[in-house]
Design a protein around this motif. Structure first.
Motif, PDB file in Angstrom:
ATOM      1  N   ASP A  22     -44.460  11.054  16.736  1.00 50.34           N
ATOM      2  CA  ASP A  22     -44.769  11.455  18.104  1.00 50.34           C
ATOM      3  C   ASP A  22     -45.786  10.577  18.831  1.00 50.34           C
ATOM      4  N   VAL A  23     -46.873  10.253  18.174  1.00 46.50           N
ATOM      5  CA  VAL A  23     -47.992   9.601  18.849  1.00 46.50           C
ATOM      6  C   VAL A  23     -47.803   8.092  18.981  1.00 46.50           C
ATOM      7  N   SER A  24     -47.262   7.446  17.968  1.00 47.72           N
ATOM      8  CA  SER A  24     -47.171   5.979  17.997  1.00 47.72           C
ATOM      9  C   SER A  24     -46.360   5.477  19.190  1.00 47.72           C
ATOM     10  N   ILE A  25     -45.303   6.171  19.565  1.00 46.59           N
ATOM     11  CA  ILE A  25     -44.492   5.739  20.703  1.00 46.59           C
ATOM     12  C   ILE A  25     -45.256   5.912  22.020  1.00 46.59           C
ATOM     13  N   GLU A  47     -53.901  -0.660  17.927  1.00 43.73           N
ATOM     14  CA  GLU A  47     -52.779  -0.966  17.050  1.00 43.73           C
ATOM     15  C   GLU A  47     -52.965  -0.211  15.738  1.00 43.73           C
ATOM     16  N   GLY A  48     -51.985   0.599  15.386  1.00 47.71           N
ATOM     17  CA  GLY A  48     -51.980   1.257  14.094  1.00 47.71           C
ATOM     18  C   GLY A  48     -52.677   2.594  14.049  1.00 47.71           C
ATOM     19  N   TYR A  49     -52.284   3.343  13.055  1.00 44.84           N
ATOM     20  CA  TYR A  49     -52.769   4.701  12.837  1.00 44.84           C
ATOM     21  C   TYR A  49     -54.296   4.789  12.780  1.00 44.84           C
ATOM     22  N   LEU A  50     -54.929   3.965  11.956  1.00 40.49           N
ATOM     23  CA  LEU A  50     -56.381   4.084  11.765  1.00 40.49           C
ATOM     24  C   LEU A  50     -57.159   3.835  13.046  1.00 40.49           C
TER      25      LEU A  50
END
Length: 97
Positions: A22-25, A47-50
């Motif tokens: 959901d969140v990355s897009i 950039e990226g989850y962390l």
């Protein structure tokens, strides 16, 4: 005398929100054009989850996308459903996938 009111659309999310699904897009479409690469705007790399999790946990991301005076993205306020998704992700405990 006239009175005007503004209503904020209430968005209800019933499923757990994850970064990968959901969140990355949302971040990719709305934030990465300015906040990625070797010289991200304001030094904020999303950039990226962390990086996204850290920025959300410290309040920086949500305060900027909810700002009335200086909203991000600069093209205009993010849609309420997208903001609600990021807020729910935080409430759900920053689930990655």
């Amino acid at each position: 005398s006239s009175c005007s009111t503004a209503t904020i659309e209430e968005v209800i999310i019933t499923e757990p929100v994850t970064y990968d699904t959901d969140v990355s897009i949302i971040i990719s479409n709305n934030c990465l054009p300015c906040h990625a690469g070797g010289f991200p705007s304001a030094g904020l790399n999303l950039e990226g989850y962390l990086n996204v999790r850290s920025s959300t946990e410290n309040g920086n991301l949500l305060s900027r996308i909810n700002s009335i005076s200086n909203p991000m993205p600069q093209s205009g306020p993010m849609a309420p459903d997208l903001i609600a998704t990021i807020e729910q992700w935080a409430e759900d405990g920053f689930i990655e996938n």
